[in-house]
Design a protein around this motif. Sequence first.
Motif, PDB file in Angstrom:
ATOM      1  N   VAL A  79      37.065  27.291  38.106  1.00 23.88           N
ATOM      2  CA  VAL A  79      36.247  27.602  39.308  1.00 23.88           C
ATOM      3  C   VAL A  79      34.483  28.208  38.626  1.00 23.88           C
ATOM      4  CG1 VAL A  79      37.916  27.867  41.536  1.00 23.88           C
ATOM      5  CG2 VAL A  79      37.010  29.595  39.085  1.00 23.88           C
ATOM      6  N   ALA A  80      35.499  28.054  37.343  1.00 25.38           N
ATOM      7  CA  ALA A  80      34.566  28.639  36.578  1.00 25.38           C
ATOM      8  C   ALA A  80      32.383  28.222  36.794  1.00 25.38           C
ATOM      9  CB  ALA A  80      34.059  28.726  35.187  1.00 25.38           C
ATOM     10  N   PRO A  81      32.306  26.704  36.504  1.00 28.05           N
ATOM     11  CA  PRO A  81      31.273  26.590  37.150  1.00 28.05           C
ATOM     12  C   PRO A  81      30.563  27.467  38.634  1.00 28.05           C
ATOM     13  CG  PRO A  81      32.298  24.786  36.395  1.00 28.05           C
ATOM     14  CD  PRO A  81      33.251  25.914  36.688  1.00 28.05           C
ATOM     15  N   TYR A  82      31.274  27.577  39.252  1.00 28.21           N
ATOM     16  CA  TYR A  82      30.700  27.884  40.812  1.00 28.21           C
ATOM     17  C   TYR A  82      30.709  29.605  40.925  1.00 28.21           C
ATOM     18  CZ  TYR A  82      32.453  23.149  41.029  1.00 28.21           C
ATOM     19  OH  TYR A  82      32.045  21.898  41.107  1.00 28.21           O
TER      20      TYR A  82
ATOM     21  N   VAL B 141      34.872  34.924  38.721  1.00 29.45           N
ATOM     22  CA  VAL B 141      36.560  34.243  38.404  1.00 29.45           C
ATOM     23  C   VAL B 141      38.082  35.260  37.800  1.00 29.45           C
ATOM     24  CG1 VAL B 141      37.414  33.056  36.418  1.00 29.45           C
ATOM     25  CG2 VAL B 141      35.101  32.659  37.253  1.00 29.45           C
ATOM     26  N   LEU B 142      37.429  36.292  36.660  1.00 33.68           N
ATOM     27  CA  LEU B 142      39.491  36.646  36.405  1.00 33.68           C
ATOM     28  C   LEU B 142      39.844  37.121  37.461  1.00 33.68           C
ATOM     29  CD1 LEU B 142      37.650  38.888  33.762  1.00 33.68           C
ATOM     30  CD2 LEU B 142      38.726  36.584  33.321  1.00 33.68           C
ATOM     31  N   PRO B 143      39.183  37.836  39.022  1.00 33.84           N
ATOM     32  CA  PRO B 143      40.866  38.361  40.091  1.00 33.84           C
ATOM     33  C   PRO B 143      40.724  36.989  40.257  1.00 33.84           C
ATOM     34  CG  PRO B 143      37.899  39.122  40.525  1.00 33.84           C
ATOM     35  CD  PRO B 143      38.214  38.689  38.795  1.00 33.84           C
ATOM     36  N   VAL B 144      40.026  36.121  40.858  1.00 30.95           N
ATOM     37  CA  VAL B 144      40.783  34.913  41.885  1.00 30.95           C
ATOM     38  C   VAL B 144      41.921  34.171  40.538  1.00 30.95           C
ATOM     39  CG1 VAL B 144      40.009  32.506  42.079  1.00 30.95           C
ATOM     40  CG2 VAL B 144      38.196  34.979  42.731  1.00 30.95           C
ATOM     41  N   SER B 145      41.693  33.963  39.462  1.00 28.92           N
ATOM     42  CA  SER B 145      42.564  33.661  38.728  1.00 28.92           C
ATOM     43  C   SER B 145      44.326  34.024  38.542  1.00 28.92           C
ATOM     44  CB  SER B 145      41.918  33.635  37.289  1.00 28.92           C
ATOM     45  OG  SER B 145      41.084  32.636  36.755  1.00 28.92           O
TER      46      SER B 145
ATOM     47  N   ARG C 160      28.837  28.656  29.136  1.00 24.92           N
ATOM     48  CA  ARG C 160      28.632  29.395  28.131  1.00 24.92           C
ATOM     49  C   ARG C 160      27.738  30.850  29.939  1.00 24.92           C
ATOM     50  NH1 ARG C 160      28.994  30.623  23.207  1.00 24.92           N
ATOM     51  NH2 ARG C 160      29.039  28.437  22.128  1.00 24.92           N
ATOM     52  N   VAL C 161      29.149  31.889  29.430  1.00 25.24           N
ATOM     53  CA  VAL C 161      28.319  33.217  30.542  1.00 25.24           C
ATOM     54  C   VAL C 161      26.976  33.429  29.826  1.00 25.24           C
ATOM     55  CG1 VAL C 161      29.440  35.110  30.630  1.00 25.24           C
ATOM     56  CG2 VAL C 161      30.758  33.513  30.407  1.00 25.24           C
ATOM     57  N   VAL C 162      26.994  33.668  31.466  1.00 25.36           N
ATOM     58  CA  VAL C 162      25.218  34.577  31.941  1.00 25.36           C
ATOM     59  C   VAL C 162      25.970  35.992  32.717  1.00 25.36           C
ATOM     60  CG1 VAL C 162      23.350  34.092  32.493  1.00 25.36           C
ATOM     61  CG2 VAL C 162      24.259  32.362  31.945  1.00 25.36           C
ATOM     62  N   PHE C 163      25.035  37.319  31.604  1.00 26.13           N
ATOM     63  CA  PHE C 163      25.301  38.112  31.813  1.00 26.13           C
ATOM     64  C   PHE C 163      24.066  38.977  32.074  1.00 26.13           C
ATOM     65  CE2 PHE C 163      26.693  42.996  30.762  1.00 26.13           C
ATOM     66  CZ  PHE C 163      27.106  42.964  31.672  1.00 26.13           C
TER      67      PHE C 163
ATOM     68  N   ALA D 270      40.620  31.808  28.115  1.00 27.65           N
ATOM     69  CA  ALA D 270      39.962  30.167  28.560  1.00 27.65           C
ATOM     70  C   ALA D 270      38.385  30.807  27.748  1.00 27.65           C
ATOM     71  CB  ALA D 270      40.049  29.818  30.385  1.00 27.65           C
ATOM     72  N   TYR D 271      37.822  31.963  28.484  1.00 21.66           N
ATOM     73  CA  TYR D 271      36.314  32.128  28.202  1.00 21.66           C
ATOM     74  C   TYR D 271      36.345  32.026  26.657  1.00 21.66           C
ATOM     75  CZ  TYR D 271      34.534  32.930  33.136  1.00 21.66           C
ATOM     76  OH  TYR D 271      34.655  32.201  33.918  1.00 21.66           O
ATOM     77  N   TRP D 272      37.519  32.949  26.204  1.00 17.89           N
ATOM     78  CA  TRP D 272      37.182  33.515  24.653  1.00 17.89           C
ATOM     79  C   TRP D 272      37.075  32.162  23.855  1.00 17.89           C
ATOM     80  CZ3 TRP D 272      41.832  32.958  20.887  1.00 17.89           C
ATOM     81  CH2 TRP D 272      41.286  33.194  19.596  1.00 17.89           C
ATOM     82  N   SER D 273      38.481  31.470  24.211  1.00 20.00           N
ATOM     83  CA  SER D 273      38.344  29.940  23.391  1.00 20.00           C
ATOM     84  C   SER D 273      37.847  28.898  23.538  1.00 20.00           C
ATOM     85  CB  SER D 273      39.974  29.646  23.773  1.00 20.00           C
ATOM     86  OG  SER D 273      40.472  29.181  25.069  1.00 20.00           O
TER      87      SER D 273
END
Length: 353
Positions: free
Chosen positions: A94-97, A103-107, A161-164, A245-248
Motif C-alpha cells: 500500500v506504500a505506493p498509494y 501506511v503505519l496504522p493500516v499495517s 522513498r518517503v516525501v514529508f 520495511a521503510y527503514w530497511s
Amino acid sequence: MRNPWTRTGNYKTSYAQDTTIFATFSEQASLVVFLIGMLVLPQFLSRGNMQILDLILIYALAVLGLNIITGYAGLINIGHAAFLGVGAYTAALVAPYLPFWAVLPVSGLVAAAAGAVVGIPALRIKHLYLAIATLAFQLIFEWAVGHSPALEQGGAMAMPRVVFLGYKVGFKNHHYFWYYVTFVVLVIMAFGFRNLLRTRFGRSLVAVRDNDRAADAMGMDPGRTKVFAFALGAFYAGVAGALYAYWSRAVVIEDYSLMISIKFLAMAIVGGLGTLVGSFFGPAFLELLDINMETFSYWIKTIYNPPGVDVGSAIRPLAFGLAIVLFLIFEPRGLANWWRLLRSYFRNWPFKY
C-alpha cells in the motif's frame, strides 16, 4: 506534610491516585529530561550508530507487542516475527498509494486481524499446545510468502522513498528521519502500553494470565480476552514491521523468520516479561551484545583460528544462548528488576534509614 517532589508517605485517598502513572513531580521531570535527551541524541551520533539505534527502537516496539501477549496475558507466542512480516508486506503493497503516516496504522490493523485469527485457537488450547499453534502460524506465513508471486516469493520488495512536507527523504538523512518517526510512534504506543493496565481490558489480561477459571467466575471472558491480547500485540508488531520495511528500504522474508521470533522472545525474557522498561532494555542489550560479539569474533580469528574450525563464527550464537540461560537462572525477572532495585536505592520512602 506531602512533598510533591518526593515520596514521604502514602497520601493516596482514591483509586485514581493509586493508579496514576507519575507518583511525584520528580518522575515527570525525569521523563521530560529523558525525552529531550533522546531528541538531541542524534546530533552526537554517526550514521552507523544511528542505524543501530533505529533498529533498537523498532525492535522495542515489537517487543512491546510481545509483552502484551506473553507478558500480560501469559500466552506463549513463537510466531511474533510473522506479525511483523504481515505489517511489512502490507506496507510494501500500500506504500505506493498512501502517505507513510497512513501506511503505519493500516499495517497495524491488518496485522491485528491476523493476530485475532491466530488467537482463535486460544479459545480451546493453552500452554505448550498454544505455543505450537503460533509456531504453525509462523511456518504457514513463511510458506505462503515463499509461494506468492505477488510478494516476490519472499524476494526483495522495494519500498519507495518517503516525501514529508514536500521534502524527499534521501540517503544522507534516511536514518535520522526514521529515528524521529520511530521515536514518536514508540513514545505514543509506550504510553498506551503503560495505560493498558489502568483499563478493565488490561486488568482482564492479568486476571486471565493468573487464573483463567477464576477470571471466568468473576465475570470476565477468558476467550475474548486472549483473542484481544493477540490482536493488540499483533497491532504493535504490524506497526513495527511497517517501520522496519521503510527503514530497511526493502521487505525480505529472511527478516521475519522463525529465528527472529525466537530473538524477540529472548529480548522479552532478558528485558523482563510484562514490563515497559524491559521492552527497551531487552532489545538494546541483545543488539549491542551481538554487535560487540561480532567485533570480538574478528579479534578471536586473528589470534586463534585452527584449520577446519570457525571459532569466531560460533561466538555470536554462543553469547546469545548463554545470555538467555544465565538470565533464566540468575535473573528471571530480567533487566527491569535491576532498574527497579536501582530506583529503590534512591527512594527516601519507605524504609530509608
